[in-house]
Design an enzyme around this catalytic site. Structure first.
Site, PDB file in Angstrom:
ATOM      1  N   THR A  18       0.915  -1.110   0.219  1.00 47.93           N
ATOM      2  CA  THR A  18       0.125  -0.065  -0.129  1.00 47.93           C
ATOM      3  C   THR A  18       0.999   1.179  -0.061  1.00 47.93           C
ATOM      4  O   THR A  18       0.684   2.348  -0.544  1.00 47.93           O
ATOM      5  CB  THR A  18      -1.043   0.093   1.330  1.00 47.93           C
ATOM      6  N   SER A 113       6.362   3.887   8.474  1.00 42.29           N
ATOM      7  CA  SER A 113       5.078   4.605   8.999  1.00 42.29           C
ATOM      8  C   SER A 113       4.663   4.044  10.619  1.00 42.29           C
ATOM      9  O   SER A 113       5.400   3.968  11.450  1.00 42.29           O
ATOM     10  CB  SER A 113       4.034   4.407   8.042  1.00 42.29           C
ATOM     11  N   HIS A 114       3.313   3.626  10.427  1.00 39.87           N
ATOM     12  CA  HIS A 114       2.781   3.255  11.827  1.00 39.87           C
ATOM     13  C   HIS A 114       3.220   2.015  12.234  1.00 39.87           C
ATOM     14  O   HIS A 114       2.829   1.404  13.346  1.00 39.87           O
ATOM     15  CB  HIS A 114       1.243   3.292  11.532  1.00 39.87           C
ATOM     16  N   ASP A 277       1.728   9.617  13.586  1.00 42.32           N
ATOM     17  CA  ASP A 277       2.194   8.292  13.517  1.00 42.32           C
ATOM     18  C   ASP A 277       3.881   8.317  13.158  1.00 42.32           C
ATOM     19  O   ASP A 277       4.246   9.598  13.322  1.00 42.32           O
ATOM     20  CB  ASP A 277       1.747   7.499  12.172  1.00 42.32           C
ATOM     21  N   ASP A 279       5.791   8.702  10.680  1.00 43.61           N
ATOM     22  CA  ASP A 279       6.423   9.350   9.655  1.00 43.61           C
ATOM     23  C   ASP A 279       5.548  10.581   9.582  1.00 43.61           C
ATOM     24  O   ASP A 279       5.577  11.531   8.770  1.00 43.61           O
ATOM     25  CB  ASP A 279       6.521   8.600   8.294  1.00 43.61           C
ATOM     26  N   ASP A 281       2.656  11.521   8.736  1.00 46.00           N
ATOM     27  CA  ASP A 281       1.553  11.746   7.927  1.00 46.00           C
ATOM     28  C   ASP A 281       0.055  11.619   8.340  1.00 46.00           C
ATOM     29  O   ASP A 281      -1.164  11.912   7.949  1.00 46.00           O
ATOM     30  CB  ASP A 281       1.814  11.050   6.444  1.00 46.00           C
ATOM     31  N   ARG A 282      -0.272  10.875   9.527  1.00 44.03           N
ATOM     32  CA  ARG A 282      -1.518  10.639   9.879  1.00 44.03           C
ATOM     33  C   ARG A 282      -1.444  11.379  11.259  1.00 44.03           C
ATOM     34  O   ARG A 282      -0.578  11.786  12.102  1.00 44.03           O
ATOM     35  CB  ARG A 282      -1.628   9.213  10.447  1.00 44.03           C
ATOM     36  N   THR A 344      -7.773   2.299  -1.358  1.00 47.89           N
ATOM     37  CA  THR A 344      -6.969   2.545  -0.148  1.00 47.89           C
ATOM     38  C   THR A 344      -5.335   2.829  -0.284  1.00 47.89           C
ATOM     39  O   THR A 344      -4.688   2.273  -1.304  1.00 47.89           O
ATOM     40  CB  THR A 344      -6.786   0.944   0.777  1.00 47.89           C
ATOM     41  N   GLU A 363      -8.247   9.588   4.431  1.00 45.63           N
ATOM     42  CA  GLU A 363      -8.762   7.917   4.510  1.00 45.63           C
ATOM     43  C   GLU A 363      -9.129   7.821   6.042  1.00 45.63           C
ATOM     44  O   GLU A 363      -8.656   8.415   7.019  1.00 45.63           O
ATOM     45  CB  GLU A 363      -7.370   7.214   4.320  1.00 45.63           C
ATOM     46  N   SER A 365      -7.927   5.857   8.027  1.00 44.14           N
ATOM     47  CA  SER A 365      -6.832   5.547   8.998  1.00 44.14           C
ATOM     48  C   SER A 365      -5.980   6.466   9.360  1.00 44.14           C
ATOM     49  O   SER A 365      -4.920   6.357   9.738  1.00 44.14           O
ATOM     50  CB  SER A 365      -5.750   4.627   7.850  1.00 44.14           C
ATOM     51  N   LYS A 376      -0.615  12.462   2.713  1.00 44.48           N
ATOM     52  CA  LYS A 376      -1.345  13.099   3.913  1.00 44.48           C
ATOM     53  C   LYS A 376      -0.232  13.775   4.940  1.00 44.48           C
ATOM     54  O   LYS A 376       0.716  13.432   4.818  1.00 44.48           O
ATOM     55  CB  LYS A 376      -2.023  11.687   4.540  1.00 44.48           C
TER      56      LYS A 376
HETATM   57  C1  VG1 Z   1      -2.802   1.427   5.831  1.00 43.95           C
HETATM   58  C2  VG1 Z   1      -4.122   2.222   5.821  1.00 43.95           C
HETATM   59  C3  VG1 Z   1      -4.014   2.964   4.380  1.00 43.95           C
HETATM   60  C4  VG1 Z   1      -2.817   3.825   4.490  1.00 43.95           C
HETATM   61  C5  VG1 Z   1      -1.606   3.024   4.609  1.00 43.95           C
HETATM   62  C6  VG1 Z   1      -0.315   3.775   4.534  1.00 43.95           C
HETATM   63  O1  VG1 Z   1      -2.915   0.435   4.604  1.00 43.95           O
HETATM   64  O2  VG1 Z   1      -5.178   1.296   5.729  1.00 43.95           O
HETATM   65  O3  VG1 Z   1      -5.443   3.974   4.604  1.00 43.95           O
HETATM   66  O4  VG1 Z   1      -2.828   4.855   3.169  1.00 43.95           O
HETATM   67  O5  VG1 Z   1      -1.625   2.291   5.472  1.00 43.95           O
HETATM   68  O6  VG1 Z   1      -0.208   4.776   5.782  1.00 43.95           O
HETATM   69  P1  VG1 Z   1      -3.193  -1.194   4.732  1.00 43.95           P
HETATM   70  O7  VG1 Z   1      -3.174  -1.761   3.322  1.00 43.95           O
HETATM   71  O8  VG1 Z   1      -2.436  -1.609   5.602  1.00 43.95           O
HETATM   72  O9  VG1 Z   1      -4.688  -1.237   5.148  1.00 43.95           O
HETATM   73  V1  VG1 Z   1       1.083   5.070   6.661  1.00 43.95           V
HETATM   74  O10 VG1 Z   1       0.855   6.279   7.437  1.00 43.95           O
HETATM   75  O11 VG1 Z   1       1.545   3.568   7.400  1.00 43.95           O
HETATM   76  O12 VG1 Z   1       2.198   4.947   5.347  1.00 43.95           O
HETATM   77 CO    CO Z   2       2.401   7.107   8.134  1.00 39.84          CO
END
Ligand code: VG1
Ligand code: CO
Length: 543
Positions: A18, A113-114, A277, A279, A281-282, A344, A363, A365, A376
């Site tokens: 993703t 990221s998260h 989060d 990085d 972006d959330r 997504t 999103e 998330s 984001k």
């Molecule tokens: C998740 C979220 C999605 C977001 C992605 C990257 O993806 O659902 O909405 O864009 O993480 O976010 P998935 O495929 O695990 O559902 V970040 O802030 O982790 O780069």
């Molecule tokens: Co992130």
């Protein structure tokens, strides 16, 4: 200086998900793993000779070493310049802002990221293009294809440059420009929002907590909230970036940011809180005694964006990922602007933003952003909320109640089942897909199914297609359930179940979302046999 060409063999699984390639940190630290993937990026974009790139990351374990390797590889590839955040730090939105402001050809962001960090956590690499946004699927597919036939990578034989001081350093024939990671992004945000109004808000005694979760946003939040907006020192919590995020899980939701959520429902709750989060972006948004779902946050931002100077002329349109609740759709309709529903992942918003079709994206998330960058942007969303609160001067709970009175409330919850055995998790989705044609007209858990499909998307700008993006089940009373497998995990499979229902009646706006959606959850259980098939009694995370 000497450029070494190092023979290598393809490493299976270097397929971006993703949001970039993610793997356990120890996997990324294996000899050749990072080098193979970075060389695959360089080859897939036609080489880096003469080009300018941006480089930064969220400061997690292995970021500093990885930055050194990437700089030496960029130099070996003949790059003209790499602009890198001091100490290798750049939040994802800041990297996007720098790529755009400096007219760079693209950038590499080092983050999972998260996902948790540290030697036993996760690491990741994302490539963003010249528009500042995540590589589209066509490019990530090309990167993966190159990784499957790579035979060598090139690296400069030189020590990694010192990134602890701003300024220019030569690495072979390439210029490494070390910049303040915050300055460009902060300047951009200052142009979009009414900093005077927000300063007045803080001066009036308004209290906020910003939980940086020991990830990258601490320095950004301190500079913007404390230094520029006059918020008290104790506004920023966990503000020092740490390589293992202090052992925490930098995913801002009520489960992983439990302490902040508890604070906001207790007697000492400040007026407003946000948590970001890894990085940056959330963002999670909380008011005193209230958690604002990210879907609702997008809707509130859309309804009030014109209170911020950068959006005073109104918005052109809104885009949301498919599983995000339809709360923003109602606002877009009221504003008379288009609403786009995408798969997504932020990479699907880029073309819409570039074409000027939308101004705001979001999103479920906890990502929200606008056309100011192509990612984001957690601090952007926090400032948008502050700008709205500075102008409206009502508590968050009242703002939400008024919003729901006008548009109705879209109850929403997401249930995550993490680290499942991949085979049965995939089988659950596959079986549901196979049953789709028979679902309409059937009942499940007492709810009648009106329609069901597997979400497919055709990008209206590029014509690129994305199929099998999530199974959607629409119930007769307007409720909806969506099921998909995560594309960001590194261990087993994560099943995400998104559930929502629109409630127009203000007398029913005070329910617990879990209770309001219990029958939808029961319908999903009846349709999938979830508990028996996963061996789990309930989700790991509810958000
Ligand atoms: C998740 C979220 C999605 C977001 C992605 C990257 O993806 O659902 O909405 O864009 O993480 O976010 P998935 O495929 O695990 O559902 V970040 O802030 O982790 O780069
Ligand atoms: Co992130």
């Amino acid at each position: 200086m000497n450029i070494r060409t190092v023979p290598t063999l393809p490493i299976p699984g270097q397929k971006p998900g993703t949001s970039g390639l993610r793997a356990r940190t120890r996997v990324f630290m294996q000899a050749g793993y990072l080098e193979n993937f970075v060389q695959s990026i360089f080859d897939a974009i036609g080489g880096v000779a003469g080009r300018t790139l941006v480089l930064g990351g969220d400061g997690r374990h292995f970021c500093a070493q990885a930055a050194g390797i990437i700089l030496r590889m960029a130099a070996a590839g003949g790059a003209a310049r790499v602009i890198v955040g001091r100490d290798g730090l750049l939040s994802t939105p800041a990297a996007s802002a720098v790529i755009r402001a400096r007219g760079a050809d693209g950038g590499i962001i080092l983050s999972a990221s998260h996902n948790p960090g540290g030697p036993d956590g996760d690491f990741g690499v994302k490539f963003n293009g010249a528009n500042g946004g995540p590589a589209p699927e066509s490019l990530t597919a090309r990167i993966h294809a190159v990784s499957e036939r790579i035979a060598a990578y090139r690296i400069l034989d030189a020590p990694a440059p010192d990134l602890s001081r701003c300024g220019e350093i030569m690495l072979g024939a390439m210029t490494v420009e070390v910049i303040d990671p915050v300055a460009e992004h902060a300047a951009l945000l200052e142009r979009l929002f009414d900093f005077d109004a927000i300063r007045d808000l803080f001066a009036s005694g308004f209290r906020m907590r910003f939980d940086a979760m020991h990830a990258v946003t601490g320095p950004y939040a301190r500079e913007i909230l404390v230094n520029r907006l006059g918020a008290p020192e104790d506004t920023v919590l966990n503000g020092a970036p740490l390589p293992d995020f202090g052992g925490g899980h930098p995913d801002p939701n009520p489960t992983h940011a439990a302490a902040l959520t508890a604070l906001m429902s207790g007697p000492d709750a400040p007026d407003f809180a946000a948590a970001s989060d890894g990085d940056g972006d959330r963002i999670m948004i909380l008011g005193r005694g209230i958690y604002v779902t990210p879907s609702d946050s997008l809707a509130v931002i859309a309804a009030n964006a014109d209170l911020a100077p950068g959006y005073a002329d109104g918005i052109r349109g809104v885009a949301r990922s498919m599983p995000t609740s339809r709360a923003a759709d109602r606002v877009a309709q009221a504003l008379g602007v288009p609403l786009h529903e995408t798969p997504t992942g932020w990479k699907f918003f880029g073309s819409l933003l570039d074409a000027g079709k939308v101004t705001l994206c979001g999103e479920e998330s906890a990502g929200a952003g606008s056309d100011h960058v192509r990612e984001k942007d957690g601090l952007w969303a926090a400032l948008m909320w502050l700008n709205i609160l500075a102008r409206r001067r009502v508590p968050v709970a009242q703002l939400m109640a008024e919003h729901w009175r006008r548009f109705g409330r879209d109850y929403f919850t997401r249930h995550d089942y993490e680290a499942l055995d991949p085979a049965p998790a995939r089988a659950l989705i596959e079986d549901l897909r196979a049953a789709l044609p028979d679902l309409p007209g059937r009942s499940a858990g007492g709810l009648r199914i009106e329609a069901a499909d597997d979400f497919a998307y055709v990008d209206p700008v590029t014509g690129e297609r994305a199929a099998a993006q999530g199974v959607r089940i629409f119930f007769a009373d307007g409720a909806r359930a969506t099921l998909r497998l995560s594309g960001t995990g590194t261990v087993g499979a994560t099943l995400r179940i998104y559930m929502e229902r629109h409630e127009p009646d203000p007398a029913r706006h005070g329910l617990d979302p879990q209770a309001a959606l219990a029958d939808v959850a029961a319908a999903v259980e009846a349709l999938t046999g979830l508990r028996a098939r996963t061996g789990r009694q309930g989700p790991d995370v509810r958000s």
